[in-house]
Design a protein around this motif. Structure first.
Motif, PDB file in Angstrom:
ATOM      1  N   ALA A  29       0.824  -1.210   0.000  1.00 10.17           N
ATOM      2  CA  ALA A  29       0.000   0.000   0.000  1.00 10.17           C
ATOM      3  C   ALA A  29       0.856   1.257   0.000  1.00 10.17           C
ATOM      4  N   HIS A  30       2.036   1.170   0.612  1.00 10.38           N
ATOM      5  CA  HIS A  30       2.907   2.330   0.726  1.00 10.38           C
ATOM      6  C   HIS A  30       3.970   2.376  -0.375  1.00 10.38           C
ATOM      7  N   SER A  31       3.748   1.597  -1.439  1.00 11.48           N
ATOM      8  CA  SER A  31       4.706   1.543  -2.551  1.00 11.48           C
ATOM      9  C   SER A  31       4.031   1.657  -3.909  1.00 11.48           C
ATOM     10  N   LEU A  32       2.795   2.115  -3.936  1.00 10.97           N
ATOM     11  CA  LEU A  32       2.016   2.171  -5.177  1.00 10.97           C
ATOM     12  C   LEU A  32       2.282   3.404  -6.024  1.00 10.97           C
ATOM     13  N   GLY A  33       2.813   4.454  -5.423  1.00 13.82           N
ATOM     14  CA  GLY A  33       2.790   5.762  -6.054  1.00 13.82           C
ATOM     15  C   GLY A  33       3.560   5.873  -7.351  1.00 13.82           C
ATOM     16  N   ALA A  34       4.797   5.374  -7.381  1.00 12.80           N
ATOM     17  CA  ALA A  34       5.627   5.553  -8.571  1.00 12.80           C
ATOM     18  C   ALA A  34       5.038   4.822  -9.769  1.00 12.80           C
ATOM     19  N   GLU A  35       4.639   3.562  -9.566  1.00 19.08           N
ATOM     20  CA  GLU A  35       4.044   2.792 -10.653  1.00 19.08           C
ATOM     21  C   GLU A  35       2.803   3.488 -11.184  1.00 19.08           C
ATOM     22  N   LEU A  36       1.974   3.981 -10.275  1.00 16.21           N
ATOM     23  CA  LEU A  36       0.744   4.664 -10.692  1.00 16.21           C
ATOM     24  C   LEU A  36       1.060   5.936 -11.463  1.00 16.21           C
TER      25      LEU A  36
END
Length: 233
Positions: A29-36
């Motif tokens: 949940a705390h690692s989704l940002g870059a991919e998104l």
């Protein structure tokens, strides 16, 4: 942290904590940002949502990396280090086993920080506004089902219910403790002593008073540099 405000940034900055479940681990949940962000960078609103996730997250390094995982001079993150003196009292106040003590003490520190920030100015209307932006929420849930393992309606329900777990008005130590009771019962089936927890939150707020601004100055620069690298990739 992004020098501007938007509903998408607000929702993104809260989103990692919204989706933790049996399907989605804390780390995921705390690692989704870059991919998104790579996927949606041409969509202004959704790109802001992804940027909000990054500022919150652990990978890439956002606030939770420095609060939870690693901060200079600390064994772990800033909030864990500040939570050390509170572990024994947290175990007692939260009716938890000793192995949960340091993690929950770091939560107490996070709430102490929230109390400090809330006292600097009201932000509840920004959260209200973001959670009422149904067009944006529709875009988010349509896109993120595959990444999070949630069905679209399930994710909408998760987002709609999240304000019940956090303080979205002007925080007091007691209001934060009452919300923490809701979280603890939902996640662990545990009833906490909210009066004792409220006092611990006040103590935590006092403990961060001298160096909280240093923490934010340090993390602000690093998080923005990290985000800039991702944007230019």
């Amino acid at each position: 942290m992004l020098r501007r405000r938007s509903d998408a940034i607000t929702l993104g900055s809260l989103f990692p904590d919204m989706v933790i479940s049996a399907r989605v681990s804390h780390a995921m949940a705390h690692s989704l940002g870059a991919e998104l962000l790579y996927v949606v960078k041409e969509n202004h609103a959704l790109a802001d949502f992804a940027r909000g996730i990054i500022t919150h997250g652990i990978s890439p390094h956002g606030l939770d990396y420095f609060g939870d995982e690693k901060y200079p001079g600390c064994e772990r993150g800033y909030c864990f280090e500040k939570g050390r003196p509170l572990v024994k009292h947290t175990i007692e106040a939260c009716n938890i086993p000793p192995e949960m003590g340091w993690w929950k003490a770091h939560n107490i520190v996070e709430m102490g920080i929230e109390l400090r920030i809330s006292n600097r100015g009201a932000y509840g209307h920004l959260i209200h506004q973001a959670f009422n932006n149904q067009e944006l929420i529709d875009q988010i849930t349509s896109l993120l089902g595959e990444l999070t393992g949630y069905r679209e309606q399930g994710l909408k329900k998760r987002i709609a219910g999240f304000p019940g777990y956090i303080e979205i008005y002007k925080a007091t130590a007691q209001s934060l403790a009452d919300k923490y009771q809701v979280q603890m019962f939902a996640r662990h089936g545990i009833n906490i002593n909210t009066v004792k927890v409220a006092r611990l939150i006040e103590i935590a707020a006092e403990q961060v008073e001298d160096d909280l601004d240093d923490f934010f100055r340090y993390t602000y620069d690093i998080v923005l540099r990290e985000l800039d690298k991702i944007e230019r990739y």
